[in-house]
Design an enzyme around this catalytic site. Structure first.
Site, PDB file in Angstrom:
ATOM      1  N   HIS A  75      83.959  68.996 107.771  1.00  0.00           N
ATOM      2  CA  HIS A  75      83.554  69.549 106.477  1.00  0.00           C
ATOM      3  C   HIS A  75      82.864  68.495 105.612  1.00  0.00           C
ATOM      4  O   HIS A  75      81.750  68.714 105.119  1.00  0.00           O
ATOM      5  CB  HIS A  75      84.800  70.103 105.759  1.00  0.00           C
ATOM      6  CG  HIS A  75      84.504  70.711 104.432  1.00  0.00           C
ATOM      7  ND1 HIS A  75      84.180  72.041 104.302  1.00  0.00           N
ATOM      8  CD2 HIS A  75      84.484  70.184 103.182  1.00  0.00           C
ATOM      9  CE1 HIS A  75      83.975  72.304 103.013  1.00  0.00           C
ATOM     10  NE2 HIS A  75      84.149  71.195 102.320  1.00  0.00           N
ATOM     11  N   GLU A  76      83.495  67.346 105.447  1.00  0.00           N
ATOM     12  CA  GLU A  76      82.927  66.315 104.576  1.00  0.00           C
ATOM     13  C   GLU A  76      81.668  65.705 105.174  1.00  0.00           C
ATOM     14  O   GLU A  76      80.708  65.421 104.448  1.00  0.00           O
ATOM     15  CB  GLU A  76      83.966  65.247 104.242  1.00  0.00           C
ATOM     16  CG  GLU A  76      85.173  65.761 103.462  1.00  0.00           C
ATOM     17  CD  GLU A  76      84.861  66.510 102.165  1.00  0.00           C
ATOM     18  OE1 GLU A  76      83.750  66.333 101.602  1.00  0.00           O
ATOM     19  OE2 GLU A  76      85.721  67.280 101.709  1.00  0.00           O
ATOM     20  N   HIS A  92      78.818  67.876 104.356  1.00  0.00           N
ATOM     21  CA  HIS A  92      78.263  67.647 103.011  1.00  0.00           C
ATOM     22  C   HIS A  92      77.297  66.460 103.013  1.00  0.00           C
ATOM     23  O   HIS A  92      76.271  66.486 102.343  1.00  0.00           O
ATOM     24  CB  HIS A  92      79.366  67.412 101.996  1.00  0.00           C
ATOM     25  CG  HIS A  92      80.095  68.651 101.579  1.00  0.00           C
ATOM     26  ND1 HIS A  92      79.462  69.836 101.266  1.00  0.00           N
ATOM     27  CD2 HIS A  92      81.419  68.881 101.401  1.00  0.00           C
ATOM     28  CE1 HIS A  92      80.362  70.741 100.917  1.00  0.00           C
ATOM     29  NE2 HIS A  92      81.561  70.193 101.004  1.00  0.00           N
ATOM     30  N   HIS A 110      78.997  74.766 100.701  1.00  0.00           N
ATOM     31  CA  HIS A 110      80.109  75.588 101.173  1.00  0.00           C
ATOM     32  C   HIS A 110      79.576  76.890 101.768  1.00  0.00           C
ATOM     33  O   HIS A 110      78.652  77.497 101.238  1.00  0.00           O
ATOM     34  CB  HIS A 110      81.096  75.876 100.047  1.00  0.00           C
ATOM     35  CG  HIS A 110      81.914  74.687  99.697  1.00  0.00           C
ATOM     36  ND1 HIS A 110      82.402  74.450  98.451  1.00  0.00           N
ATOM     37  CD2 HIS A 110      82.337  73.641 100.455  1.00  0.00           C
ATOM     38  CE1 HIS A 110      83.088  73.317  98.443  1.00  0.00           C
ATOM     39  NE2 HIS A 110      83.047  72.811  99.664  1.00  0.00           N
ATOM     40  N   CYS A 111      80.189  77.297 102.855  1.00  0.00           N
ATOM     41  CA  CYS A 111      79.785  78.485 103.608  1.00  0.00           C
ATOM     42  C   CYS A 111      80.673  79.666 103.224  1.00  0.00           C
ATOM     43  O   CYS A 111      81.867  79.493 102.951  1.00  0.00           O
ATOM     44  CB  CYS A 111      79.902  78.182 105.108  1.00  0.00           C
ATOM     45  SG  CYS A 111      79.337  79.522 106.176  1.00  0.00           S
ATOM     46  N   CYS A 135      84.131  79.100 109.284  1.00  0.00           N
ATOM     47  CA  CYS A 135      83.264  77.929 109.413  1.00  0.00           C
ATOM     48  C   CYS A 135      83.943  76.707 108.803  1.00  0.00           C
ATOM     49  O   CYS A 135      84.598  76.801 107.755  1.00  0.00           O
ATOM     50  CB  CYS A 135      81.936  78.192 108.701  1.00  0.00           C
ATOM     51  SG  CYS A 135      80.782  76.798 108.728  1.00  0.00           S
ATOM     52  N   CYS A 143      79.527  77.430 111.700  1.00  0.00           N
ATOM     53  CA  CYS A 143      78.907  78.706 112.055  1.00  0.00           C
ATOM     54  C   CYS A 143      77.471  78.422 112.519  1.00  0.00           C
ATOM     55  O   CYS A 143      76.975  77.301 112.368  1.00  0.00           O
ATOM     56  CB  CYS A 143      78.923  79.654 110.858  1.00  0.00           C
ATOM     57  SG  CYS A 143      77.824  79.151 109.502  1.00  0.00           S
ATOM     58  N   CYS A 174      75.130  77.005 109.658  1.00  0.00           N
ATOM     59  CA  CYS A 174      75.456  75.626 109.264  1.00  0.00           C
ATOM     60  C   CYS A 174      75.140  74.653 110.400  1.00  0.00           C
ATOM     61  O   CYS A 174      74.624  73.558 110.158  1.00  0.00           O
ATOM     62  CB  CYS A 174      76.918  75.514 108.844  1.00  0.00           C
ATOM     63  SG  CYS A 174      77.280  76.359 107.272  1.00  0.00           S
TER      64      CYS A 174
END
Length: 187
Positions: free
Chosen positions: A133-134, A137, A143-144, A149, A168, A171
């Site tokens: 996640h990070e 970024h 954010h999805c 995801c 996903c 992304c």
């Protein structure tokens, strides 16, 4: 094959069990076309501790990490300390959007934080999801809306558990494009 240009360097921010860092190092290349290494040094987060909150300001840690990131493609800090930003009670992590540094805290990812028995497998899975996640970024991903995801927003550990440790299709395409653009071409 990942090149030195797209190397994620893992940094222990405070005292971090080497096994957890190794788990992240082994897993991240499965989700991004990157290489991953553990830096031999650690980073002291103490200057970023705020007594009034009894927490560490994650943005301050990221700012200080920039000196370590000098020339690095990405630096991902992993820390046991409890993080916050002023507008939230806590954060699981933070990243410099489109920048070189990201930070993940496993303080609130541990089962023990919720009064449960320790579980290293659950902890590692959560840290990997937050790391994806990070790092997303840092690649400019937002954010999805797909809750499965890894880029979905999570304000509670239960939402992290619902996420998959992958992006996903949309992304993933965006991440692959950025990584491809930042990878040197053979001459």
């Amino acid at each position: 094959m990942a090149t030195a240009k797209n190397m994620v360097q893992l940094l222990a921010v405070g005292e971090v069990d080497r096994r957890l860092l190794e788990e992240v190092r082994e897993e991240l290349p499965s989700y991004f076309d990157i290489a991953c290494e553990i830096l031999p040094r650690s980073f002291n987060p103490e200057p970023c501790f705020h007594v009034e909150r009894q927490q560490y300001h994650s943005s301050e840690i990221l700012q200080r990490m920039r000196s370590i990131a000098d020339g690095a493609w990405r630096v991902l800090g992993i820390t046991p300390v409890d993080l916050y930003i002023p507008i939230l009670k806590y954060v699981f992590g933070e990243a410099q959007v489109g920048g070189p540094c990201a930070l993940v805290s496993f303080h609130r990812l541990r089962q023990e934080y919720y009064g449960l028995d320790p579980n290293d497998e659950i902890l590692a899975a959560r840290v990997v999801k937050e790391s994806i996640h990070e790092l997303g970024h840092t690649l400019g991903l937002k954010h999805c809306q797909d809750y499965r995801c890894a880029m979905a927003s999570a304000h509670a550990v239960e939402w992290i558990d619902l996420r998959e440790a992958s992006l996903c299709n949309m992304c993933r395409s965006q991440a692959e494009y950025v990584i491809g653009e930042q990878t040197p071409r053979p001459a």
